[in-house]
Design a protein around this motif. Sequence first.
Motif, PDB file in Angstrom:
ATOM      1  N   ARG A   1       0.860  -1.183   0.000  1.00 49.91           N
ATOM      2  CA  ARG A   1       0.000   0.000   0.000  1.00 49.91           C
ATOM      3  C   ARG A   1       0.898   1.236   0.000  1.00 49.91           C
ATOM      4  O   ARG A   1       1.784   1.366   0.841  1.00 49.91           O
ATOM      5  CB  ARG A   1      -0.925   0.016   1.207  1.00 49.91           C
ATOM      6  N   THR A   2       0.646   2.134  -0.948  1.00 47.76           N
ATOM      7  CA  THR A   2       1.475   3.332  -1.075  1.00 47.76           C
ATOM      8  C   THR A   2       0.725   4.611  -0.735  1.00 47.76           C
ATOM      9  O   THR A   2       1.309   5.684  -0.738  1.00 47.76           O
ATOM     10  CB  THR A   2       2.046   3.442  -2.500  1.00 47.76           C
ATOM     11  N   GLY A   3      -0.561   4.501  -0.476  1.00 45.04           N
ATOM     12  CA  GLY A   3      -1.346   5.687  -0.136  1.00 45.04           C
ATOM     13  C   GLY A   3      -2.821   5.426  -0.317  1.00 45.04           C
ATOM     14  O   GLY A   3      -3.287   4.292  -0.298  1.00 45.04           O
ATOM     15  N   GLY A   4      -3.541   6.517  -0.482  1.00 42.98           N
ATOM     16  CA  GLY A   4      -4.981   6.431  -0.670  1.00 42.98           C
ATOM     17  C   GLY A   4      -5.728   7.021   0.505  1.00 42.98           C
ATOM     18  O   GLY A   4      -5.214   7.049   1.624  1.00 42.98           O
ATOM     19  N   GLY A   5      -6.905   7.510   0.247  1.00 40.66           N
ATOM     20  CA  GLY A   5      -7.719   8.137   1.283  1.00 40.66           C
ATOM     21  C   GLY A   5      -8.803   7.221   1.795  1.00 40.66           C
ATOM     22  O   GLY A   5      -9.015   6.121   1.288  1.00 40.66           O
ATOM     23  N   SER A   6      -9.466   7.704   2.828  1.00 38.08           N
ATOM     24  CA  SER A   6     -10.588   6.939   3.373  1.00 38.08           C
ATOM     25  C   SER A   6     -11.591   7.888   3.999  1.00 38.08           C
ATOM     26  O   SER A   6     -11.255   8.998   4.397  1.00 38.08           O
ATOM     27  CB  SER A   6     -10.107   5.920   4.400  1.00 38.08           C
ATOM     28  N   THR A   7     -12.825   7.436   4.029  1.00 40.96           N
ATOM     29  CA  THR A   7     -13.901   8.120   4.731  1.00 40.96           C
ATOM     30  C   THR A   7     -14.632   7.049   5.529  1.00 40.96           C
ATOM     31  O   THR A   7     -14.309   5.864   5.434  1.00 40.96           O
ATOM     32  CB  THR A   7     -14.871   8.810   3.749  1.00 40.96           C
TER      33      THR A   7
ATOM     34  N   PRO B   1      -7.574   2.544  -1.258  1.00 39.46           N
ATOM     35  CA  PRO B   1      -6.141   2.292  -1.229  1.00 39.46           C
ATOM     36  C   PRO B   1      -5.490   2.423  -2.604  1.00 39.46           C
ATOM     37  O   PRO B   1      -6.071   2.034  -3.621  1.00 39.46           O
ATOM     38  CB  PRO B   1      -6.034   0.859  -0.709  1.00 39.46           C
ATOM     39  N   ALA B   2      -4.292   2.972  -2.609  1.00 37.82           N
ATOM     40  CA  ALA B   2      -3.414   2.977  -3.779  1.00 37.82           C
ATOM     41  C   ALA B   2      -2.333   1.939  -3.497  1.00 37.82           C
ATOM     42  O   ALA B   2      -1.725   1.944  -2.424  1.00 37.82           O
ATOM     43  CB  ALA B   2      -2.802   4.354  -3.980  1.00 37.82           C
ATOM     44  N   LEU B   3      -2.119   1.047  -4.442  1.00 44.66           N
ATOM     45  CA  LEU B   3      -1.172  -0.043  -4.244  1.00 44.66           C
ATOM     46  C   LEU B   3      -0.107  -0.047  -5.331  1.00 44.66           C
ATOM     47  O   LEU B   3      -0.395   0.262  -6.491  1.00 44.66           O
ATOM     48  CB  LEU B   3      -1.886  -1.398  -4.289  1.00 44.66           C
ATOM     49  N   ALA B   4       1.102  -0.427  -4.944  1.00 46.99           N
ATOM     50  CA  ALA B   4       2.158  -0.776  -5.896  1.00 46.99           C
ATOM     51  C   ALA B   4       2.223  -2.294  -5.886  1.00 46.99           C
ATOM     52  O   ALA B   4       2.531  -2.899  -4.860  1.00 46.99           O
ATOM     53  CB  ALA B   4       3.487  -0.171  -5.480  1.00 46.99           C
ATOM     54  N   VAL B   5       1.873  -2.896  -7.003  1.00 46.50           N
ATOM     55  CA  VAL B   5       1.876  -4.346  -7.126  1.00 46.50           C
ATOM     56  C   VAL B   5       2.970  -4.690  -8.138  1.00 46.50           C
ATOM     57  O   VAL B   5       2.953  -4.189  -9.260  1.00 46.50           O
ATOM     58  CB  VAL B   5       0.503  -4.878  -7.578  1.00 46.50           C
TER      59      VAL B   5
ATOM     60  N   LEU C   1      -8.091   0.950  -5.688  1.00 45.37           N
ATOM     61  CA  LEU C   1      -9.292   0.217  -5.328  1.00 45.37           C
ATOM     62  C   LEU C   1     -10.229   1.088  -4.528  1.00 45.37           C
ATOM     63  O   LEU C   1      -9.821   2.094  -3.940  1.00 45.37           O
ATOM     64  CB  LEU C   1      -8.926  -1.012  -4.484  1.00 45.37           C
ATOM     65  N   VAL C   2     -11.468   0.657  -4.474  1.00 43.36           N
ATOM     66  CA  VAL C   2     -12.459   1.174  -3.528  1.00 43.36           C
ATOM     67  C   VAL C   2     -12.919  -0.043  -2.758  1.00 43.36           C
ATOM     68  O   VAL C   2     -13.347  -1.040  -3.356  1.00 43.36           O
ATOM     69  CB  VAL C   2     -13.638   1.857  -4.243  1.00 43.36           C
ATOM     70  N   THR C   3     -12.791   0.028  -1.420  1.00 37.37           N
ATOM     71  CA  THR C   3     -13.176  -1.114  -0.599  1.00 37.37           C
ATOM     72  C   THR C   3     -14.103  -0.663   0.535  1.00 37.37           C
ATOM     73  O   THR C   3     -14.115   0.500   0.921  1.00 37.37           O
ATOM     74  CB  THR C   3     -11.954  -1.828   0.014  1.00 37.37           C
TER      75      THR C   3
END
Length: 117
Positions: free
Chosen positions: A38-44, A50-54, A113-115
């Motif tokens: 996981r390299t970043g991403g926001g949440s509410t 999540p932003a991922l480096a795969v 992604l959106v989870t």
Amino acid sequence: MPFDVVGALVALIPDRLGCPAFAEVPERLPHRFVTVERTGGGSTLGVDRPALAVQAWGEGNADAARLALELRDWLVTRCALEVPQVCRCTVEGLYSFPDPSQRRSRYQLSVYLVTRP
């Protein structure tokens, strides 16, 4: 309870792609494998983005590229169907990213992604 998207992908990828997956580069490197970070991403409240480096690692550039394409195809077509907490998965980048310290071929995918829990 929060949803661990990295853990979920690391658990699923071996069955889906036939190679091991890890949350970090293992000490003993398999011939081909995947890492998810996981390299970043926001949440509410109730939604995580999540932003991922795969990364797809292979025995040569062609092998790493093939694995990266297989991985991309699974992520964009099957991930949201197979992981109930994943609402959407997009891949916005796929590029060669050789590792000079390991002298290994790899490709990196930028995955968003959106989870939901």
